[in-house]
Design a protein around this motif. Structure first.
Motif, PDB file in Angstrom:
ATOM      1  N   GLU A  11       0.812  -1.220   0.000  1.00  0.00           N
ATOM      2  CA  GLU A  11       0.000   0.000   0.000  1.00  0.00           C
ATOM      3  C   GLU A  11       0.846   1.270   0.000  1.00  0.00           C
ATOM      4  O   GLU A  11       0.373   2.333  -0.411  1.00  0.00           O
ATOM      5  CB  GLU A  11      -0.923   0.035   1.238  1.00  0.00           C
ATOM      6  CG  GLU A  11      -1.934  -1.083   1.291  1.00  0.00           C
ATOM      7  CD  GLU A  11      -1.415  -2.354   1.964  1.00  0.00           C
ATOM      8  OE1 GLU A  11      -2.227  -3.203   2.299  1.00  0.00           O
ATOM      9  OE2 GLU A  11      -0.173  -2.507   2.142  1.00  0.00           O
ATOM     10  N   ASP A  12       2.078   1.185   0.468  1.00  0.00           N
ATOM     11  CA  ASP A  12       2.944   2.359   0.593  1.00  0.00           C
ATOM     12  C   ASP A  12       3.610   2.776  -0.723  1.00  0.00           C
ATOM     13  O   ASP A  12       4.083   3.906  -0.844  1.00  0.00           O
ATOM     14  CB  ASP A  12       4.048   2.097   1.622  1.00  0.00           C
ATOM     15  CG  ASP A  12       3.498   1.815   3.005  1.00  0.00           C
ATOM     16  OD1 ASP A  12       2.474   2.431   3.376  1.00  0.00           O
ATOM     17  OD2 ASP A  12       4.090   0.976   3.713  1.00  0.00           O
ATOM     18  N   PHE A  13       3.683   1.856  -1.673  1.00  0.00           N
ATOM     19  CA  PHE A  13       4.323   2.171  -2.949  1.00  0.00           C
ATOM     20  C   PHE A  13       3.351   2.901  -3.866  1.00  0.00           C
ATOM     21  O   PHE A  13       2.163   2.579  -3.916  1.00  0.00           O
ATOM     22  CB  PHE A  13       4.799   0.885  -3.647  1.00  0.00           C
ATOM     23  CG  PHE A  13       6.035   0.293  -3.040  1.00  0.00           C
ATOM     24  CD1 PHE A  13       7.288   0.812  -3.327  1.00  0.00           C
ATOM     25  CD2 PHE A  13       5.945  -0.798  -2.189  1.00  0.00           C
ATOM     26  CE1 PHE A  13       8.433   0.264  -2.768  1.00  0.00           C
ATOM     27  CE2 PHE A  13       7.084  -1.362  -1.623  1.00  0.00           C
ATOM     28  CZ  PHE A  13       8.327  -0.822  -1.912  1.00  0.00           C
ATOM     29  N   GLU A  14       3.863   3.878  -4.598  1.00  0.00           N
ATOM     30  CA  GLU A  14       3.076   4.624  -5.586  1.00  0.00           C
ATOM     31  C   GLU A  14       3.886   4.764  -6.864  1.00  0.00           C
ATOM     32  O   GLU A  14       5.083   5.086  -6.805  1.00  0.00           O
ATOM     33  CB  GLU A  14       2.702   6.012  -5.061  1.00  0.00           C
ATOM     34  CG  GLU A  14       1.761   5.999  -3.878  1.00  0.00           C
ATOM     35  CD  GLU A  14       0.414   5.334  -4.173  1.00  0.00           C
ATOM     36  OE1 GLU A  14      -0.048   5.397  -5.337  1.00  0.00           O
ATOM     37  OE2 GLU A  14      -0.174   4.748  -3.232  1.00  0.00           O
ATOM     38  N   PRO A  15       3.273   4.541  -8.034  1.00  0.00           N
ATOM     39  CA  PRO A  15       3.995   4.739  -9.293  1.00  0.00           C
ATOM     40  C   PRO A  15       4.605   6.135  -9.354  1.00  0.00           C
ATOM     41  O   PRO A  15       3.990   7.122  -8.944  1.00  0.00           O
ATOM     42  CB  PRO A  15       2.906   4.543 -10.356  1.00  0.00           C
ATOM     43  CG  PRO A  15       1.939   3.595  -9.694  1.00  0.00           C
ATOM     44  CD  PRO A  15       1.908   4.030  -8.249  1.00  0.00           C
ATOM     45  N   GLY A  16       5.851   6.191  -9.796  1.00  0.00           N
ATOM     46  CA  GLY A  16       6.585   7.452  -9.885  1.00  0.00           C
ATOM     47  C   GLY A  16       7.413   7.759  -8.655  1.00  0.00           C
ATOM     48  O   GLY A  16       8.280   8.641  -8.693  1.00  0.00           O
ATOM     49  N   GLN A  17       7.162   7.058  -7.567  1.00  0.00           N
ATOM     50  CA  GLN A  17       7.924   7.256  -6.330  1.00  0.00           C
ATOM     51  C   GLN A  17       9.392   6.917  -6.585  1.00  0.00           C
ATOM     52  O   GLN A  17       9.699   5.951  -7.272  1.00  0.00           O
ATOM     53  CB  GLN A  17       7.331   6.334  -5.268  1.00  0.00           C
ATOM     54  CG  GLN A  17       7.702   6.608  -3.871  1.00  0.00           C
ATOM     55  CD  GLN A  17       6.884   5.714  -2.918  1.00  0.00           C
ATOM     56  OE1 GLN A  17       6.306   4.706  -3.323  1.00  0.00           O
ATOM     57  NE2 GLN A  17       6.860   6.094  -1.661  1.00  0.00           N
ATOM     58  N   GLU A  18      10.310   7.711  -6.035  1.00  0.00           N
ATOM     59  CA  GLU A  18      11.739   7.527  -6.289  1.00  0.00           C
ATOM     60  C   GLU A  18      12.504   7.266  -4.994  1.00  0.00           C
ATOM     61  O   GLU A  18      12.173   7.814  -3.944  1.00  0.00           O
ATOM     62  CB  GLU A  18      12.317   8.772  -6.964  1.00  0.00           C
ATOM     63  CG  GLU A  18      11.718   9.051  -8.324  1.00  0.00           C
ATOM     64  CD  GLU A  18      12.303  10.283  -8.993  1.00  0.00           C
ATOM     65  OE1 GLU A  18      13.293  10.851  -8.471  1.00  0.00           O
ATOM     66  OE2 GLU A  18      11.781  10.675 -10.044  1.00  0.00           O
ATOM     67  N   PHE A  19      13.530   6.432  -5.122  1.00  0.00           N
ATOM     68  CA  PHE A  19      14.431   6.124  -4.021  1.00  0.00           C
ATOM     69  C   PHE A  19      15.857   6.117  -4.568  1.00  0.00           C
ATOM     70  O   PHE A  19      16.069   5.840  -5.745  1.00  0.00           O
ATOM     71  CB  PHE A  19      14.137   4.741  -3.426  1.00  0.00           C
ATOM     72  CG  PHE A  19      12.719   4.581  -2.978  1.00  0.00           C
ATOM     73  CD1 PHE A  19      12.327   4.998  -1.711  1.00  0.00           C
ATOM     74  CD2 PHE A  19      11.767   4.019  -3.817  1.00  0.00           C
ATOM     75  CE1 PHE A  19      11.017   4.849  -1.298  1.00  0.00           C
ATOM     76  CE2 PHE A  19      10.455   3.867  -3.421  1.00  0.00           C
ATOM     77  CZ  PHE A  19      10.080   4.278  -2.153  1.00  0.00           C
ATOM     78  N   VAL A  20      16.830   6.411  -3.703  1.00  0.00           N
ATOM     79  CA  VAL A  20      18.233   6.390  -4.102  1.00  0.00           C
ATOM     80  C   VAL A  20      19.006   5.591  -3.058  1.00  0.00           C
ATOM     81  O   VAL A  20      18.827   5.795  -1.857  1.00  0.00           O
ATOM     82  CB  VAL A  20      18.814   7.824  -4.194  1.00  0.00           C
ATOM     83  CG1 VAL A  20      20.288   7.787  -4.573  1.00  0.00           C
ATOM     84  CG2 VAL A  20      18.030   8.652  -5.193  1.00  0.00           C
TER      85      VAL A  20
END
Length: 153
Positions: A11-20
């Protein structure tokens, strides 16, 4: 600056979300350990003199080793810590440039897809589009990684 993120449920993931990810420097030991684990002692990776006479002028990382570093970076961000149910594979993977001993590599991650699974409410599909670069910004790995991620239930 990259840092460790909190574990993410489906539920916490959203398309376009970015991580490094954080960065890490590839070492001689990485080459030796990968060769020992995989049994791949190809001279392009393990023989300095042979590699010096080839197109890259020095030893380069095994392609599978580069992939393993990419998956490790995903886990090291913390976003799938204790929430990854399964790694399902990849639709594509490219290794456009080699990784060398002494390169410092890191991974950028973008949520490409989030899909509920028909009859399952305990997991969902999350596809992460990834790109690994070295210290010069040269792309050394690209690929999408498909995970089943646990829901919050």
């Amino acid at each position: 600056m990259a840092y460790s993120y909190e574990p993410h449920h489906f539920e916490d993931f959203e398309p376009g979300q970015e991580f490094v990810s954080v960065g890490r420097t590839v070492t001689e030991s990485d080459f030796v350990m990968h060769s020992a684990l995989s049994g791949d002692w190809t001279e392009l990776h393990t023989n300095k003199e042979y590699a010096a006479e080839q197109d890259f002028d020095e030893r380069i990382a095994h392609g599978p080793m580069t992939f393993v570093h990419a998956t490790g970076f995903v886990y090291r961000t913390g976003i799938v810590e204790r929430t990854a149910y399964a790694f399902l594979g990849m639709n594509y993977m490219d290794l456009p440039e080699p990784v060398h001993i002494g390169d410092t590599i890191s991974l950028e991650i973008v949520v490409d897809e989030k899909t509920e699974i028909g009859d399952r409410d305990d997991v969902g599909l999350v596809v992460l589009d990834t790109e690994m670069t070295n210290q010069d910004g040269t792309v050394v790995f690209q690929g999408d990684m498909k995970f089943l991620i646990k829901t919050k239930q």
